[in-house]
Design a protein around this motif. Structure first.
Motif, mmCIF file in Angstrom:
data_model
loop_
_atom_site.group_PDB
_atom_site.id
_atom_site.type_symbol
_atom_site.label_atom_id
_atom_site.label_comp_id
_atom_site.label_asym_id
_atom_site.label_seq_id
_atom_site.Cartn_x
_atom_site.Cartn_y
_atom_site.Cartn_z
ATOM 1 N N PHE A 288 3.409 -9.538 -0.957
ATOM 2 C CA PHE A 288 2.760 -9.309 0.337
ATOM 3 C C PHE A 288 2.037 -7.964 0.343
ATOM 4 O O PHE A 288 0.865 -7.869 0.754
ATOM 5 N N LEU A 289 2.701 -6.931 -0.130
ATOM 6 C CA LEU A 289 2.090 -5.600 -0.148
ATOM 7 C C LEU A 289 0.866 -5.560 -1.063
ATOM 8 O O LEU A 289 -0.148 -4.935 -0.734
ATOM 9 N N ALA A 533 -3.854 1.113 4.327
ATOM 10 C CA ALA A 533 -3.569 1.585 2.973
ATOM 11 C C ALA A 533 -2.387 2.557 3.016
ATOM 12 O O ALA A 533 -1.541 2.564 2.109
ATOM 13 N N ARG A 534 -2.331 3.359 4.076
ATOM 14 C CA ARG A 534 -1.206 4.286 4.232
ATOM 15 C C ARG A 534 0.086 3.522 4.492
ATOM 16 O O ARG A 534 1.151 3.863 3.965
ATOM 17 N N GLN A 535 0.009 2.463 5.299
ATOM 18 C CA GLN A 535 1.193 1.649 5.565
ATOM 19 C C GLN A 535 1.683 0.971 4.283
ATOM 20 O O GLN A 535 2.887 0.864 4.052
ATOM 21 N N VAL A 536 0.755 0.526 3.453
ATOM 22 C CA VAL A 536 1.140 -0.064 2.165
ATOM 23 C C VAL A 536 1.829 0.990 1.305
ATOM 24 O O VAL A 536 2.855 0.714 0.663
ATOM 25 N N TYR A 592 7.128 -3.659 9.322
ATOM 26 C CA TYR A 592 6.111 -3.372 10.346
ATOM 27 C C TYR A 592 4.899 -4.275 10.163
ATOM 28 O O TYR A 592 4.388 -4.863 11.129
ATOM 29 N N MET A 593 4.412 -4.392 8.944
ATOM 30 C CA MET A 593 3.249 -5.251 8.703
ATOM 31 C C MET A 593 3.648 -6.719 8.687
ATOM 32 O O MET A 593 2.898 -7.582 9.165
ATOM 33 N N TRP A 594 4.813 -7.030 8.138
ATOM 34 C CA TRP A 594 5.293 -8.417 8.125
ATOM 35 C C TRP A 594 5.415 -8.937 9.563
ATOM 36 O O TRP A 594 5.009 -10.062 9.869
#
Length: 666
Positions: A288-289, A533-536, A592-594
């Motif tokens: 996912f990332l 990109a920062r969250q990744v 958070y992104m999921w």
């Protein structure tokens, strides 16, 4: 937001201060915390011992799950001070006493969740329905997480590890919460910073401004200080506020988590921690990332180049290089020039008290509830206000919540919703949640406005819950789903259907300017490449520290951040400030992104009208009221009428979702 896990552990760490019905919270002094904490633990041990002796042949839902629910609620009577007051009390002795109580509760957790006798009774239980089956499965999982099936020697070792991690987490949080680091600046160094902000800022004997690292200060300096040296010095100082102590704590925690994996037979802590989440495996998370990174990599570089050009224009130096301490400042500059958006105008448009009232009007209308201020409820600080929640149709009291919105010394530094008491329809216990933030008193800027709605989404998940058992109440869902309701609710802060209620809420306020709102939405779509990109990076770093071969946290961070387009800033120590992965989001920050994938897909059920009260009623009854007593994916599929997909999420992170909607409307 630090969600509740479905076990005694979270009830201890985020339980209410007082188990009375209504929203009253007991606010004990330090001496009372120490005394009542021990009494609560002793009382719980008696009941737990009785449950351990229940004949297996007589096990049923009432005398196991029902009794467990009662024990949870008994612990609620004093678990709260250890969860809430340790983070928000203005009194250092109270915070210290609450921290000490937390450690005692943690030791009880380790003991209780390793009880073979209790485990065998829950295993023998034949659930009477799907809710009981889900509760039983969650409980068995919690016992197994704590090593109930291991040998006595390994159980003892594992308990010691969990207790040590609890203490280290507490120390890490305290080092951040009680940090007294300050930086002094001359007036000339703060050119561009709001005059109203500087009027309220503290000065030293030499007349210099003395600034700390609460969010209003961060935004003021990093967003508006024209002097690059000022921003660089402030950025570097902010990235060191955890200090060497927190770097060492994180290093110890990483090593202890490796030991947990070894003792429990998993190849890594990530495999251990993710197996019961929606993602299920580290491989699924990493895939996912990688997918997200592939979609935002070029956008990140594009965003950086646009900001670099903005810096070149501002400084008059064509060969300017963008630095990390430049990003927020030049984002504000670019948004001002390109979109004619000034966050000062946004604050003027959304003054503090009317905006809070508007959010409550929006929420009450959508979900069919009323929020009534209750000045009779005692609070821990004069800034805190309390509210009771009533069902609009039946007029029945449902729950209460508290708002603690502004920064102060010794207070939790970020934004979170604390579910201080979980609901139980079985016993009639009503829920209480507390919203803790560090907003400016000068009105809300765009980020603060979205954060307000985000965290209030968590609060509603807590106080509108109607679960049978407290351990499944409200935000007691899988970690990679817990953010979905709150992330979805951010949309209400920027949609015209919701903003139409602002003028109704405050007729004397400056009417909502549709042009300003349109500019805010356009500006929001800039910088998404940098943001995601920062969250990744954060999520990948978290996964790296949960891997079998995890190295020194600071060295790993330097290597990973060093490979990004903006690189690593020498001397900074971000890992010492990353409280999420020391606490409940270890091997879970990806959530958070999921969760956002599910949030944006659920939003589709509202179509073009987020104030559709019929959908709001469905959402309240299906998603919010069910908490964790039904599987999250089952609830999502029922709400949207199909299996979820990531289409809206990938449109969002590439800046196409809002733009596509605008184009279609035109």
């Amino acid at each position: 937001m630090n969600k509740i896990a479905m076990s005694l552990a979270v009830l201890f760490s985020s339980a209410p201060l007082f188990a009375a019905q209504g929203g009253a919270l007991l606010l004990p002094d330090a001496a009372d915390i120490a005394r009542q904490c021990q009494q609560t633990i002793s009382h719980a041990k008696v009941k737990i011992a009785a449950l351990e002796k229940l004949p297996l042949a007589k096990v049923n839902a009432a005398n196991t799950l029902g009794e467990w629910n009662t024990i949870n609620q008994d612990l609620d009577r004093f678990g709260g001070p250890a969860g809430l007051l340790s983070e928000v009390s203005p009194l250092a002795p109270v915070r210290a006493a609450a921290d000490a109580c937390n450690l005692k509760m943690s030791a009880l957790i380790s003991d209780v969740l390793q009880s073979e006798a209790l485990y065998s009774r829950f295993k023998a239980l034949k659930p009477k329905d799907a809710i009981d089956a889900e509760a039983r499965a969650d409980l068995l999982s919690n016992f197994e997480d704590r090593g109930v099936n291991l040998s006595k020697e390994k159980r003892t070792e594992l308990a010691a590890i969990f207790n040590k991690i609890e203490k280290l987490q507490q120390d890490f949080s305290r080092n951040m919460r009680d940090n007294q680091a300050r930086i002094s600046f001359a007036a000339a160094e703060l050119k561009g910073v709001s005059a109203s902000f500087l009027e309220s800022a503290k000065k030293d004997a030499a007349g210099q401004y003395v600034l700390g690292f609460d969010y209003p200060e961060i935004d003021a300096v990093m967003g508006y200080a024209e002097n690059e040296a000022t921003r660089e010095r402030y950025y570097s100082g902010r990235m060191k506020i955890g200090g060497a102590a927190n770097l060492q704590i994180l290093k110890e925690v990483v090593e202890l988590r490796k030991q947990i994996a070894r003792l429990t037979g998993y190849p890594s802590y990530a495999a251990f921690a993710i197996r019961n989440k929606m993602a299920a495996t580290p491989e699924a998370v990493n895939t996912f990332l990688a997918d997200v990174q592939s979609r935002v990599a070029d956008l990140e570089k594009s965003d950086i180049e646009e900001l670099r050009q903005e810096k070149a224009r501002f400084t008059g130096k064509a060969d300017s290089v963008l630095k990390r301490w430049d990003v927020q400042f030049y984002e504000e500059q670019l948004k001002a020039s390109r979109y004619q958006l000034d966050q000062k105008q946004v604050r003027e448009q959304f003054p503090t008290e009317p905006t809070i009232a508007w959010m409550m009007n929006v929420t009450g209308t959508l979900y069919g509830v009323d929020f009534r201020p209750n000045a009779q409820l005692k609070t821990w600080h004069k800034d805190v206000r309390a509210y009771d929640v009533f069902d609009r149709g039946s007029k029945k009291y449902l729950s209460s919540f508290y708002l603690d919105l502004f920064p102060r010394d010794g207070k939790y530094k970020h934004a979170a919703a604390f579910p201080v008491r979980g609901v139980s329809t079985l016993s009639g216990q009503t829920p209480v949640s507390v919203l803790v933030t560090n907003f400016s008193r000068e009105g809300f800027n765009q980020d603060e406005l979205e954060t307000l709605f985000h965290e209030f989404g968590h609060v509603m998940h807590g106080v509108l819950s109607k679960t049978r058992y407290t351990m499944q109440a409200g935000t007691s869902v899988k970690r990679d789903f817990v953010e979905a309701p709150s992330q979805m609710y951010e949309e209400w802060a920027r949609r015209p259907e919701a903003e139409a209620l602002f003028n109704e809420t405050c007729p004397s306020c400056k009417p909502i300017d549709p042009k300003l709102i349109a500019k805010m939405d356009e500006a929001r779509r800039f910088g998404l490449g940098l943001k995601y990109a920062r969250q990744v990076l954060y999520s990948a770093y978290d996964m790296a520290l949960a891997a079998a071969d995890a190295g020194d946290p600071q060295a790993v961070w330097q290597a990973m951040e060093g490979k990004t387009p903006l690189g690593y800033v020498a001397g900074t120590e971000f890992p010492g400030t990353f409280g999420h992965i020391v606490g409940g989001y270890a091997a879970g920050y990806y959530g958070y992104m999921w969760s956002e994938v599910l949030a944006l897909d659920m939003l589709s059920a509202y179509g073009s009208n987020v104030m559709d009260v019929k959908q709001g009623k469905r959402y309240r009854e299906l998603i919010l009221e069910n908490g964790g007593q039904r599987p999250a994916m089952e609830l999502v599929e029922e709400f949207i009428g199909r299996k979820p997909n990531a289409d809206a999420f990938f449109q969002e992170i590439t800046g196409q979702r809002g733009a596509a909607a605008k184009t279609a409307k035109q």
